[in-house]
Design an enzyme around this catalytic site. Structure first.
Site, PDB file in Angstrom:
ATOM      1  N   TYR A 149      -0.130  -1.327   6.380  1.00 56.85           N
ATOM      2  CA  TYR A 149      -0.117  -0.489   5.271  1.00 56.85           C
ATOM      3  C   TYR A 149      -1.674  -0.347   4.882  1.00 56.85           C
ATOM      4  CZ  TYR A 149       0.789   1.297   0.511  1.00 56.85           C
ATOM      5  OH  TYR A 149       1.042   1.992  -0.684  1.00 56.85           O
ATOM      6  N   GLY A 204      -3.394  -0.813   2.235  1.00 56.67           N
ATOM      7  CA  GLY A 204      -4.116  -1.812   1.403  1.00 56.67           C
ATOM      8  C   GLY A 204      -4.007  -3.289   2.113  1.00 56.67           C
ATOM      9  N   LYS A 205      -3.614  -3.249   3.067  1.00 56.17           N
ATOM     10  CA  LYS A 205      -3.567  -4.640   3.843  1.00 56.17           C
ATOM     11  C   LYS A 205      -5.141  -5.358   4.243  1.00 56.17           C
ATOM     12  CE  LYS A 205       1.168  -4.771   3.352  1.00 56.17           C
ATOM     13  NZ  LYS A 205       1.545  -5.592   2.523  1.00 56.17           N
ATOM     14  N   ASN A 206      -5.190  -6.408   4.610  1.00 56.80           N
ATOM     15  CA  ASN A 206      -6.411  -6.822   5.075  1.00 56.80           C
ATOM     16  C   ASN A 206      -6.873  -6.141   6.354  1.00 56.80           C
ATOM     17  OD1 ASN A 206      -5.453  -9.001   3.429  1.00 56.80           O
ATOM     18  ND2 ASN A 206      -6.884 -10.350   4.403  1.00 56.80           N
ATOM     19  N   LEU A 207      -5.809  -5.690   7.313  1.00 59.92           N
ATOM     20  CA  LEU A 207      -5.986  -5.124   8.247  1.00 59.92           C
ATOM     21  C   LEU A 207      -5.262  -3.749   7.995  1.00 59.92           C
ATOM     22  CD1 LEU A 207      -7.217  -4.340  11.086  1.00 59.92           C
ATOM     23  CD2 LEU A 207      -5.367  -5.476  12.088  1.00 59.92           C
TER      24      LEU A 207
END
Length: 370
Positions: free
Chosen positions: A188, A190-193
């Protein structure tokens, strides 16, 4: 918002030139599904996580759904079997279990770690228990040696929900996503990746599980027009794979910046209303989020106060899964630690673009709050 919770535009701009080149390459190449971009990202992500297989899919929820569905198709689980899962997780972990006709067994977390309480798990195991699903919530390591020992003792599958912990490691160096029998990953935005839309993946070392997951996410087909399973369409598209492959190169670097901001928060937040979870060793927290607990019923007041002063924050998650209408049969349950976290948790701005100067402003405002 002067200091947004997370500016996806700014995050994308960090590697914008390479991302634009990758997107253009796919658009101009004319191959948009199940091509070289998927193959390359899956190869690189497997190398990063430390597993033999990565199978791209449409999103993180589907990744978890396919893991449990594959175990059912392989005869390892059957509807009605039980899966122990943290009660304070994001609801997707539980949805993946109930989607497959399995029974979630909710386990309280520890207040000082915010992760599943490994001292309570064994008391929840029954003859119908087939798996423990751990969630590396907020980016913090949820796995413990005790959990691993319980899986061995009772012959249980260990499923990791690694949606929030890309780049987090256990103390022995194993990357989250490679510790259990299989792991679901969300990309998604907004995730770190993060992708530029919905995207997900399953990682595993089990060739049978990998083959089943790949087929299930492609209509149930292992060979064109031949359908072994009644599957669905849940594929990672080539544009998202190409974007993820670019951002994967910078994940460690971006996580290091998150850790610098997190250390500043740990060292300088000083307010009797604020409690921080235990500080973990750097490799054991990817700092997807920076959660604090606000006492005296003042969580919402702090959220509003920071917003009025130009700082974005988010509550993760204000209504626990067992209090949601979709699981109304659980609404009577009392899970006090989970409910306390739901009532007190507030996530502060953290990410690869926030500056220490901005973190200083956040801390100054928090320390003045009464």
């Amino acid at each position: 918002m002067k200091i947004p919770f997370l500016s996806l535009k700014d995050v994308t701009a960090l590697h914008g030139e390479e991302i634009n080149e990758a997107v253009s390459r796919v658009v101009n190449g004319g191959w948009y599904l199940q091509g070289q971009e998927n193959a390359q990202f899956e190869k690189h992500y497997s190398e990063f996580i430390g597993t033999r297989y990565t199978i791209g899919c449409a999103n993180g929820l589907d990744a978890l759904i396919w893991i449990f569905r594959a175990y059912i198709e392989l005869g390892i689980m059957q509807p009605g079997d039980e899966v122990i899962v943290p009660a304070n997780t994001y609801i997707a972990t539980i949805l993946a279990i109930t989607e497959n006709g399995l029974k979630p067994v909710l386990c309280e977390p520890k207040l000082n770690t915010l992760e599943i309480d490994d001292d309570l798990i064994e008391g929840l195991i029954t003859p119908k228990t087939k798996a423990i699903a751990i969630v590396h919530l907020y980016g913090r390591i949820a796995y413990t040696e005790k959990i691993g020992d319980l899986c061995k003792k009772y012959h249980l599958k260990l499923i990791e929900d690694n949606a929030q912990a890309h780049g987090c490691k256990f103390a022995d160096g194993r990357m989250t996503g490679s510790i259990g029998d299989a792991a679901g990953h969300s990309f998604y935005p907004g995730k770190n990746l993060g992708a530029l839309g919905d995207a997900g993946a399953v990682t595993t070392n089990d060739p049978d599980l990998a083959a089943a997951v790949r087929a299930l996410a492609n209509y149930g087909s292992q060979k064109k027009y031949v359908f072994k399973y009644a599957g669905r369409n849940s594929r990672l598209d080539e544009i998202q794979a190409a974007v993820l492959d670019v951002k994967l190169k910078y994940l460690v670097e971006d996580n290091l910046h998150r850790k610098e901001v997190a250390h500043y928060y740990y060292e300088h937040i000083n307010n009797p209303l604020i409690e921080l979870p235990d500080l973990l060793a750097d490799e054991q927290n990817a700092y997807h989020l920076f959660p604090i607990l606000v006492s005296d019923g003042k969580r919402d007041a702090l959220h509003d106060y920071l917003e009025q002063n130009g700082v974005g924050t988010v509550c993760h998650y204000p209504i626990a899964p067992h209090k949601q209408e979709c699981y109304r049969e659980w609404n009577h349950m009392s899970l006090p630690i989970t409910e306390q976290i739901a009532a007190q948790e507030l996530s502060l701005p953290i990410g690869p673009t926030i500056t220490i100067g901005e973190a200083t402003e956040v801390v100054d405002l928090i320390n003045q709050f009464m």
